[in-house]
Design an enzyme around this catalytic site. Structure first.
Site, PDB file in Angstrom:
ATOM      1  CG  HIS A 266      -9.991 -13.887   5.854  1.00  0.00           C
ATOM      2  ND1 HIS A 266      -9.053 -13.831   6.786  1.00  0.00           N
ATOM      3  CD2 HIS A 266     -11.158 -14.201   6.531  1.00  0.00           C
ATOM      4  CE1 HIS A 266      -9.551 -14.125   8.108  1.00  0.00           C
ATOM      5  NE2 HIS A 266     -10.860 -14.385   7.893  1.00  0.00           N
TER       6      HIS A 266
ATOM      7  CD  GLU B 264     -14.168 -11.391   8.581  1.00  0.00           C
ATOM      8  OE1 GLU B 264     -14.831 -12.410   9.566  1.00  0.00           O
ATOM      9  OE2 GLU B 264     -13.168 -11.702   8.022  1.00  0.00           O
TER      10      GLU B 264
ATOM     11  N   GLY C 281     -10.399 -13.696  15.700  1.00  0.00           N
ATOM     12  CA  GLY C 281      -9.547 -14.759  16.405  1.00  0.00           C
ATOM     13  C   GLY C 281      -9.136 -14.173  17.726  1.00  0.00           C
TER      14      GLY C 281
ATOM     15  CG  ASN D 114     -12.572 -18.429   7.271  1.00  0.00           C
ATOM     16  OD1 ASN D 114     -12.086 -19.311   6.609  1.00  0.00           O
ATOM     17  ND2 ASN D 114     -12.183 -17.436   7.327  1.00  0.00           N
ATOM     18  CD1 TRP D 115     -15.654 -24.436   8.564  1.00  0.00           C
ATOM     19  CD2 TRP D 115     -14.900 -26.549   7.897  1.00  0.00           C
ATOM     20  NE1 TRP D 115     -16.509 -25.284   8.727  1.00  0.00           N
ATOM     21  CE2 TRP D 115     -16.335 -26.585   8.546  1.00  0.00           C
ATOM     22  CE3 TRP D 115     -14.349 -27.339   7.176  1.00  0.00           C
ATOM     23  CZ2 TRP D 115     -17.175 -27.603   7.962  1.00  0.00           C
ATOM     24  CZ3 TRP D 115     -15.278 -28.609   6.985  1.00  0.00           C
ATOM     25  CH2 TRP D 115     -16.289 -28.841   7.493  1.00  0.00           C
ATOM     26  CE  LYS D 116     -10.273 -17.944  10.822  1.00  0.00           C
ATOM     27  NZ  LYS D 116      -9.496 -16.833  11.603  1.00  0.00           N
TER      28      LYS D 116
ATOM     29  CD  GLU E 280      -7.054 -15.448   9.536  1.00  0.00           C
ATOM     30  OE1 GLU E 280      -7.290 -16.539   8.744  1.00  0.00           O
ATOM     31  OE2 GLU E 280      -7.376 -15.249  10.649  1.00  0.00           O
TER      32      GLU E 280
ATOM     33  N   GLY F 234     -15.406 -17.886  12.417  1.00  0.00           N
ATOM     34  CA  GLY F 234     -14.069 -18.369  12.117  1.00  0.00           C
ATOM     35  C   GLY F 234     -14.273 -19.631  13.201  1.00  0.00           C
TER      36      GLY F 234
ATOM     37  CB  SER G  69     -14.341 -12.725  18.460  1.00  0.00           C
ATOM     38  OG  SER G  69     -12.854 -12.713  18.423  1.00  0.00           O
TER      39      SER G  69
HETATM   40  C1  PEP Z   1     -12.848 -15.037  10.196  1.00  0.00           C
HETATM   41  O1  PEP Z   1     -11.855 -15.967  10.069  1.00  0.00           O
HETATM   42  O2  PEP Z   1     -13.503 -14.533   9.333  1.00  0.00           O
HETATM   43  C2  PEP Z   1     -13.231 -14.762  11.669  1.00  0.00           C
HETATM   44  C3  PEP Z   1     -14.030 -13.822  11.814  1.00  0.00           C
HETATM   45  O3  PEP Z   1     -12.513 -15.705  12.743  1.00  0.00           O
HETATM   46  P1  PEP Z   1     -13.072 -15.665  14.298  1.00  0.00           P
HETATM   47  O4  PEP Z   1     -14.570 -15.892  14.187  1.00  0.00           O
HETATM   48  O5  PEP Z   1     -12.286 -16.741  14.936  1.00  0.00           O
HETATM   49  O6  PEP Z   1     -12.718 -14.144  14.649  1.00  0.00           O
END
Ligand code: PEP
Length: 250
Positions: A95, A167, A173, A10-12, A97, A235, A214
């Protein structure tokens, strides 16, 4: 029948078109021999470049959201048809976010799921509890509610086109990962919920559930060794080919 693992990046809101072409060119050799499904989910503006760059490779391209309407007065939104037209195969829905910053609710998640599936997109549905919910001891209740509402009105035949990403919001993050046992246990709760909604065999054989939060080159192998964990939604660690490659080769 074993569930095929699936690792998605997931590049966001990262990577313009040039950076997309660069990262994909670095990823192609690194993930070419992957035994799992490989997906990158990019910002809307990079999707066409990503689809072009991934043609003929084992990398599948996804978007990070989709609207439920076919067209109309929804300023700033993108329809499923528009994604399909670009050659996009996957879309992340719900998601945390989006839920936290953009007013996404369980009901809008359900509407987006139905619209995406109706147009032939594959969905990565995100569910997960906040830190407050975890501390209040209601993680199971939260992920069950999110799962039940997300799948309302979705037929059994569509199960092969949905991946669930568990998640925990507090792990995204932040550098804090759920322990592999905790992640496994909560994913087992989600799988049991899918067994109730559909059938035990459907949940066991056809529902792939990822962990996200993470997950990185260091912890991927331990997480992926857990029997309930079928992949990862990544992410930060998906933004460098070397790191993502290590996760892919968990
Ligand atoms: C995500 O954005 O779905 C995610 C898991 O981010 P990260 O791996 O940076 O925690």
């Amino acid at each position: 029948m074993a569930r095929k693992p699936i690792i998605a990046g997931n590049w966001k809101m990262n990577n313009n078109i040039a950076a997309t072409r660069q990262l994909v060119s670095e990823l192609i050799p690194v993930v070419a021999d992957a035994v799992c499904d490989v997906v990158i989910c990019t910002p809307y503006t990079s999707l066409a470049a990503a689809v072009e760059a991934c043609k003929g490779t084992n990398i599948h391209v996804g978007a990070e959201n989709v609207h439920w309407a076919e067209k109309g007065a929804f300023t700033g939104e993108i329809s499923a048809d528009m994604l399909v037209e670009l050659g996009v195969e996957y879309v992340i829905i719900g998601h945390s976010e989006r839920r936290t910053y953009f007013g996404e609710t369980d009901l809008t998640v359900n509407k987006r799921m139905k619209a995406a599936l109706a147009k032939g997109l594959k969905v990565i549905l995100c569910v997960g509890e906040t830190l407050e919910e975890r501390e209040a001891g209601i993680t199971a209740e939260v992920v069950r509610r999110q799962t039940k509402i997300a799948f309302a009105g979705i037929d059994n035949e569509e199960l092969d086109n949905v991946v669930i990403a568990y998640e925990p919001v507090w792990a995204i993050g932040t550098g804090k990962t759920a322990t592999s046992q905790d992640a496994n246990d909560t994913i087992a709760i989600i799988r049991a919920c899918m067994a109730e909604l559909y059938c035990p065999r459907c949940a066991e054989e056809r529902v792939r559930i990822q962990y996200g939060g993470s997950m990185n080159a260091k912890n991927a192998s331990e997480l992926m060794a857990m029997p309930q964990i079928d992949g990862g939604l990544i992410g930060g660690a998906s933004l460098k080919a070397e790191d993502f490659g290590k996760v892919i080769h968990f």
